[in-house]
Write a protein that holds these residues in place. Sequence first.
Motif, PDB file in Angstrom:
ATOM      1  N   PHE A 103      -2.977 -29.714 -26.802  1.00  0.00           N
ATOM      2  CA  PHE A 103      -2.354 -28.408 -26.913  1.00  0.00           C
ATOM      3  C   PHE A 103      -1.163 -28.205 -25.982  1.00  0.00           C
ATOM      4  N   SER A 104      -1.132 -28.858 -24.806  1.00  0.00           N
ATOM      5  CA  SER A 104      -0.092 -28.453 -23.867  1.00  0.00           C
ATOM      6  C   SER A 104       0.653 -29.565 -23.143  1.00  0.00           C
ATOM      7  N   PHE A 105       0.341 -30.816 -23.375  1.00  0.00           N
ATOM      8  CA  PHE A 105       1.038 -31.879 -22.654  1.00  0.00           C
ATOM      9  C   PHE A 105       2.411 -32.092 -23.286  1.00  0.00           C
ATOM     10  N   PRO A 106       3.489 -32.120 -22.492  1.00  0.00           N
ATOM     11  CA  PRO A 106       4.832 -32.184 -23.066  1.00  0.00           C
ATOM     12  C   PRO A 106       5.212 -33.550 -23.643  1.00  0.00           C
ATOM     13  N   ALA A 107       4.600 -34.626 -23.194  1.00  0.00           N
ATOM     14  CA  ALA A 107       4.958 -35.956 -23.694  1.00  0.00           C
ATOM     15  C   ALA A 107       4.162 -36.264 -24.960  1.00  0.00           C
ATOM     16  N   ARG A 108       4.770 -36.965 -25.866  1.00  0.00           N
ATOM     17  CA  ARG A 108       4.162 -37.337 -27.150  1.00  0.00           C
ATOM     18  C   ARG A 108       4.249 -38.842 -27.340  1.00  0.00           C
ATOM     19  N   ILE A 109       3.657 -39.332 -28.405  1.00  0.00           N
ATOM     20  CA  ILE A 109       3.735 -40.751 -28.736  1.00  0.00           C
ATOM     21  C   ILE A 109       5.204 -41.121 -28.937  1.00  0.00           C
ATOM     22  N   GLY A 110       5.606 -42.222 -28.314  1.00  0.00           N
ATOM     23  CA  GLY A 110       6.987 -42.673 -28.383  1.00  0.00           C
ATOM     24  C   GLY A 110       7.781 -42.320 -27.136  1.00  0.00           C
ATOM     25  N   HIS A 111       7.301 -41.361 -26.360  1.00  0.00           N
ATOM     26  CA  HIS A 111       7.996 -41.010 -25.114  1.00  0.00           C
ATOM     27  C   HIS A 111       7.714 -42.054 -24.045  1.00  0.00           C
ATOM     28  N   ARG A 112       8.741 -42.344 -23.251  1.00  0.00           N
ATOM     29  CA  ARG A 112       8.560 -43.205 -22.075  1.00  0.00           C
ATOM     30  C   ARG A 112       8.258 -42.296 -20.903  1.00  0.00           C
ATOM     31  N   ILE A 113       7.219 -42.659 -20.150  1.00  0.00           N
ATOM     32  CA  ILE A 113       6.823 -41.831 -19.019  1.00  0.00           C
ATOM     33  C   ILE A 113       6.628 -42.679 -17.766  1.00  0.00           C
ATOM     34  N   ARG A 114       6.698 -42.011 -16.632  1.00  0.00           N
ATOM     35  CA  ARG A 114       6.371 -42.630 -15.341  1.00  0.00           C
ATOM     36  C   ARG A 114       5.263 -41.782 -14.727  1.00  0.00           C
ATOM     37  N   ILE A 115       4.136 -42.424 -14.409  1.00  0.00           N
ATOM     38  CA  ILE A 115       3.017 -41.750 -13.768  1.00  0.00           C
ATOM     39  C   ILE A 115       3.060 -42.108 -12.290  1.00  0.00           C
ATOM     40  N   LEU A 116       3.201 -41.102 -11.462  1.00  0.00           N
ATOM     41  CA  LEU A 116       3.287 -41.319 -10.021  1.00  0.00           C
ATOM     42  C   LEU A 116       1.877 -41.327  -9.445  1.00  0.00           C
ATOM     43  N   ASP A 117       1.371 -42.524  -9.236  1.00  0.00           N
ATOM     44  CA  ASP A 117       0.031 -42.698  -8.694  1.00  0.00           C
ATOM     45  C   ASP A 117       0.152 -43.128  -7.235  1.00  0.00           C
ATOM     46  N   ASP A 119      -1.505 -45.454  -5.617  1.00  0.00           N
ATOM     47  CA  ASP A 119      -1.579 -46.905  -5.474  1.00  0.00           C
ATOM     48  C   ASP A 119      -0.411 -47.624  -6.138  1.00  0.00           C
ATOM     49  N   GLU A 120      -0.080 -47.193  -7.347  1.00  0.00           N
ATOM     50  CA  GLU A 120       0.952 -47.902  -8.114  1.00  0.00           C
ATOM     51  C   GLU A 120       1.595 -46.929  -9.091  1.00  0.00           C
ATOM     52  N   THR A 121       2.912 -46.974  -9.185  1.00  0.00           N
ATOM     53  CA  THR A 121       3.612 -46.172 -10.173  1.00  0.00           C
ATOM     54  C   THR A 121       3.560 -46.908 -11.505  1.00  0.00           C
ATOM     55  N   ILE A 122       3.181 -46.195 -12.548  1.00  0.00           N
ATOM     56  CA  ILE A 122       3.024 -46.803 -13.868  1.00  0.00           C
ATOM     57  C   ILE A 122       4.118 -46.270 -14.779  1.00  0.00           C
ATOM     58  N   VAL A 123       4.830 -47.199 -15.424  1.00  0.00           N
ATOM     59  CA  VAL A 123       5.896 -46.841 -16.351  1.00  0.00           C
ATOM     60  C   VAL A 123       5.589 -47.485 -17.691  1.00  0.00           C
ATOM     61  N   GLY A 124       5.712 -46.711 -18.762  1.00  0.00           N
ATOM     62  CA  GLY A 124       5.482 -47.276 -20.082  1.00  0.00           C
ATOM     63  C   GLY A 124       5.760 -46.270 -21.176  1.00  0.00           C
ATOM     64  N   GLU A 125       5.733 -46.766 -22.402  1.00  0.00           N
ATOM     65  CA  GLU A 125       5.923 -45.929 -23.580  1.00  0.00           C
ATOM     66  C   GLU A 125       4.554 -45.567 -24.131  1.00  0.00           C
ATOM     67  N   ILE A 126       4.352 -44.292 -24.443  1.00  0.00           N
ATOM     68  CA  ILE A 126       3.070 -43.859 -25.000  1.00  0.00           C
ATOM     69  C   ILE A 126       2.933 -44.427 -26.409  1.00  0.00           C
ATOM     70  N   VAL A 127       1.889 -45.239 -26.600  1.00  0.00           N
ATOM     71  CA  VAL A 127       1.633 -45.855 -27.896  1.00  0.00           C
ATOM     72  C   VAL A 127       0.586 -45.065 -28.667  1.00  0.00           C
ATOM     73  N   GLU A 128      -0.438 -44.588 -27.967  1.00  0.00           N
ATOM     74  CA  GLU A 128      -1.541 -43.872 -28.613  1.00  0.00           C
ATOM     75  C   GLU A 128      -2.190 -42.959 -27.585  1.00  0.00           C
ATOM     76  N   ARG A 137       2.649 -48.868 -23.361  1.00  0.00           N
ATOM     77  CA  ARG A 137       3.185 -50.222 -23.457  1.00  0.00           C
ATOM     78  C   ARG A 137       4.159 -50.385 -22.303  1.00  0.00           C
ATOM     79  N   GLY A 138       3.826 -51.323 -21.403  1.00  0.00           N
ATOM     80  CA  GLY A 138       4.666 -51.578 -20.236  1.00  0.00           C
ATOM     81  C   GLY A 138       5.933 -52.314 -20.614  1.00  0.00           C
TER      82      GLY A 138
END
Length: 175
Positions: A103-117, A119-128, A137-138
Amino acid sequence: MYTQILATTGVAIGYFVVSHLIRKLVVSLGQIKKVPPQRMAYISKYFSGLCLVAAVVIVSLIWSLDYGNLMLFASSIFAIVGVALFAQWSILSNVTSSVIIFFSFPARIGHRIRILDDDETIVGEIVEITLFQVLLRGANGDTISYPNNLLLQKPVIILGDGTDTAPAAASEPPG
C-alpha cells in the motif's frame, strides 16, 4: 432457530460480498500502482482470511455457542499459536510488512534501490516482492533476498526506475 439460519445465511452472503469488494479494491489499487498479479493475489488472500475469521466469530455469536467451552478452546488455540508465532515472529512480521509495502512503499519492481544497512550497503534492482521478502538483482547478477520487515526498518534510496540503462553523461561547460 429460523432467525439463526437466516442470520447465518446473511453472514455468509456478507462474507462473499465483502471478500469480492476487497479483491476488487486490491486489484484496482494494484493496477494503479503497477503491482504484479501475484502480489495482488497475496494481499487479497490475506484480507479474505481476515474476513473469514470475522465471519466465523459472528456465526458463533449468532448460534450462541457455549462461551465456557468456546473460551477454553480459543485460549488453547491462542496459546499454541502464540508460542509458534513467538518462535517465528519474523514470519508474521514479514507478512504484515508485505501488506504495508503493497500500500505505501514508493519503490516498485524494476526500480534500483540502495538499502543502507549497518553491516553492508545493498544495491540492486527490485525483481520481485513476495509475501516474505524482496528479491533484488545485484550489479554482478546475483539474486539478493532481503526480508520485508527489514526493508521497512532501514533507509532506502530509490536510484532509478530501471529504464535508464546508461549513466548520465557529464555535462561539460561551454568553452
